[in-house]
Design an enzyme around this catalytic site. Structure first.
Site, PDB file in Angstrom:
ATOM      1  N   ASP A  52       1.902  35.823  40.555  1.00 49.30           N
ATOM      2  CA  ASP A  52       0.752  36.576  41.076  1.00 49.30           C
ATOM      3  C   ASP A  52       1.155  37.972  41.521  1.00 49.30           C
ATOM      4  O   ASP A  52       0.566  38.979  41.111  1.00 49.30           O
ATOM      5  CB  ASP A  52       0.154  35.869  42.305  1.00 49.30           C
ATOM      6  N   ASP A 147      -5.236  34.000  37.279  1.00 44.60           N
ATOM      7  CA  ASP A 147      -6.462  33.265  37.565  1.00 44.60           C
ATOM      8  C   ASP A 147      -6.239  31.807  37.188  1.00 44.60           C
ATOM      9  O   ASP A 147      -5.860  31.501  36.069  1.00 44.60           O
ATOM     10  CB  ASP A 147      -7.618  33.840  36.738  1.00 44.60           C
ATOM     11  N   THR A 149      -4.346  29.602  39.502  1.00 45.55           N
ATOM     12  CA  THR A 149      -2.960  29.421  39.926  1.00 45.55           C
ATOM     13  C   THR A 149      -2.559  27.954  39.961  1.00 45.55           C
ATOM     14  O   THR A 149      -1.407  27.616  39.691  1.00 45.55           O
ATOM     15  CB  THR A 149      -2.731  30.058  41.314  1.00 45.55           C
ATOM     16  N   SER A 289      -9.395  28.161  35.353  1.00 44.15           N
ATOM     17  CA  SER A 289      -9.395  29.612  35.129  1.00 44.15           C
ATOM     18  C   SER A 289     -10.462  30.109  34.176  1.00 44.15           C
ATOM     19  O   SER A 289     -11.306  29.373  33.677  1.00 44.15           O
ATOM     20  CB  SER A 289      -8.019  30.072  34.618  1.00 44.15           C
TER      21      SER A 289
END
Length: 381
Positions: A52, A147, A149, A289
């Site tokens: 991230d 997106d 995670t 996601s």
């Protein structure tokens, strides 16, 4: 004309998302092959990883170098608070190392590496630079570095999402899906087996292929897909891209519904009731996601619905890139009242009517909008 207007921005966005996907693949491989303590939780309990923060720093650095830091406004999910604490020194070191590893590979993607490796201060500054809140005027890049995670951590589906908003309108979107298999059946396989098979990505046979970047410019009427490159190959722009289109299926009995895996911020029972009332017969395809938007744009599914539970606010970075790609591939995306999503209000989709409905075509979309109005009063939302 829009494609020409944003040609440079689109090319840069596609190239940096390719870099970010390669970064994520390396981090995910390490994460799944060893015990890794660089997964921590934010205040909202969502996991944050090296990926991230490294993706955000890397993309921020590229955009600022190419377009000028004074000209770049970035709305993104992560901030530096989580790695500014003493207890996170190991995580910060891992992020700096990962960022520099990715920047060194830039020429492979047609981008320029920095003359010297970035230091900790520079990496933190690149992350902090993503502090815009967007709004109705000006040009804002919108980034979700990883997106999905949870999907990333367990070896499943996730996406790198980058969009450009100008004067409140999404003008281009790029969606990197490193684990997206060529065959739709593998998405279903992943969901059915995610409890017992944590490393889904490694189970996809080479012949089936995995990993792609989807992109589109508003008003072009075209959406494109590029496979991820492997090994020592060089990214060719745009020669390796192919056009994608939404499915032509308009019979609900033959349509496939995508919905979030997580129940925390999505009402599965309401979407199940809607699907039944419209006549859907297939089991829903549940994936993490914005890969759900990719599935519709590629023609692998026909519907994506999300009805958040009370109090949850949809963020623009969770939808901007996917929406423009689906629309340019021939699909329709609105709120549950049939209105276009409004990306001009800042970081959140303010004024959203009940939920979001994305469909491969107008016929299916109209049926679902009608079903929402018919069943809303009796729902438990």
């Amino acid at each position: 004309m829009e494609r020409e207007k944003y040609a440079k921005e689109l090319e840069v966005a596609v190239r940096v998302v390719h870099v970010a996907c390669a970064l994520c693949e390396r981090v995910q491989e390490r994460l799944l092959s060893a015990s890794d303590d660089h997964v921590i939780s934010k205040d909202d309990d969502s996991p944050v990883t090296v990926a991230d923060l490294s993706v955000q720093a890397t993309i921020s650095w590229f955009l600022s170098e190419i377009f000028g830091s004074k000209n770049v406004s970035i709305v993104a999910e992560e901030d530096t608070e989580i790695i500014s604490k003493d207890a996170s020194a190991g995580l910060l070191a891992a992020v700096v190392g990962t960022v520099n590893e990715s920047l060194a590979s830039a020429p492979k993607y047609g981008l320029q590496s920095p003359e010297t490796a970035l230091g900790t201060t520079e990496v933190l500054e690149a992350i902090r630079r993503c502090n815009s809140t967007g709004g109705p005027s000006g040009r804002h890049w919108v980034l979700d570095p990883v997106d999905g995670t949870i999907g990333f951590v367990c070896g499943g589906q996730y996406a790198v999402a980058l969009a450009l908003i100008e004067d409140g309108k999404v003008v281009l979107g790029v969606l990197g899906c490193p684990n997206y298999p060529v065959k739709t059946e593998w998405l279903n396989y992943e969901y059915q087996n995610h409890q017992t098979n944590s490393n889904f990505a490694s189970t996809i046979p080479d012949a089936w292929g995995k990993g792609c970047v989807l992109y589109a410019s508003k008003g072009s009427g075209k959406a494109w897909l590029q496979p991820l490159i492997a090994g020592d190959k060089i990214l060719e722009w745009p020669n390796c891209a192919r056009l994608i289109q939404v499915s032509s299926v308009d019979d609900p009995a033959l349509a496939t519904l995508c919905e979030p895996v997580e129940r925390a911020n999505s009402n599965h029972s309401f979407t199940a009731g809607l699907a039944h009332s419209v006549g859907l017969r297939k089991q829903p395809m549940r994936v993490h996601s914005m890969v759900k938007y990719a599935a519709i744009a590629r023609g692998d599914a026909e519907i994506f619905m999300k009805f958040a539970k009370s109090g949850y606010k949809e963020k623009i970075w969770d939808h901007a890139a996917g929406v423009v790609i689906v629309e340019e591939a021939g699909g329709v995306v609105t709120d549950a009242g049939g209105r276009l999503l409004d990306f001009s209000k800042g970081m959140y989709l303010e004024g959203l009517d009940r939920g979001i409905i994305a469909c491969s075509g107008v016929t299916l979309h109209e049926k679902f909008i009608a079903a929402v109005y018919a069943s809303w009063d009796s729902s438990n939302l």
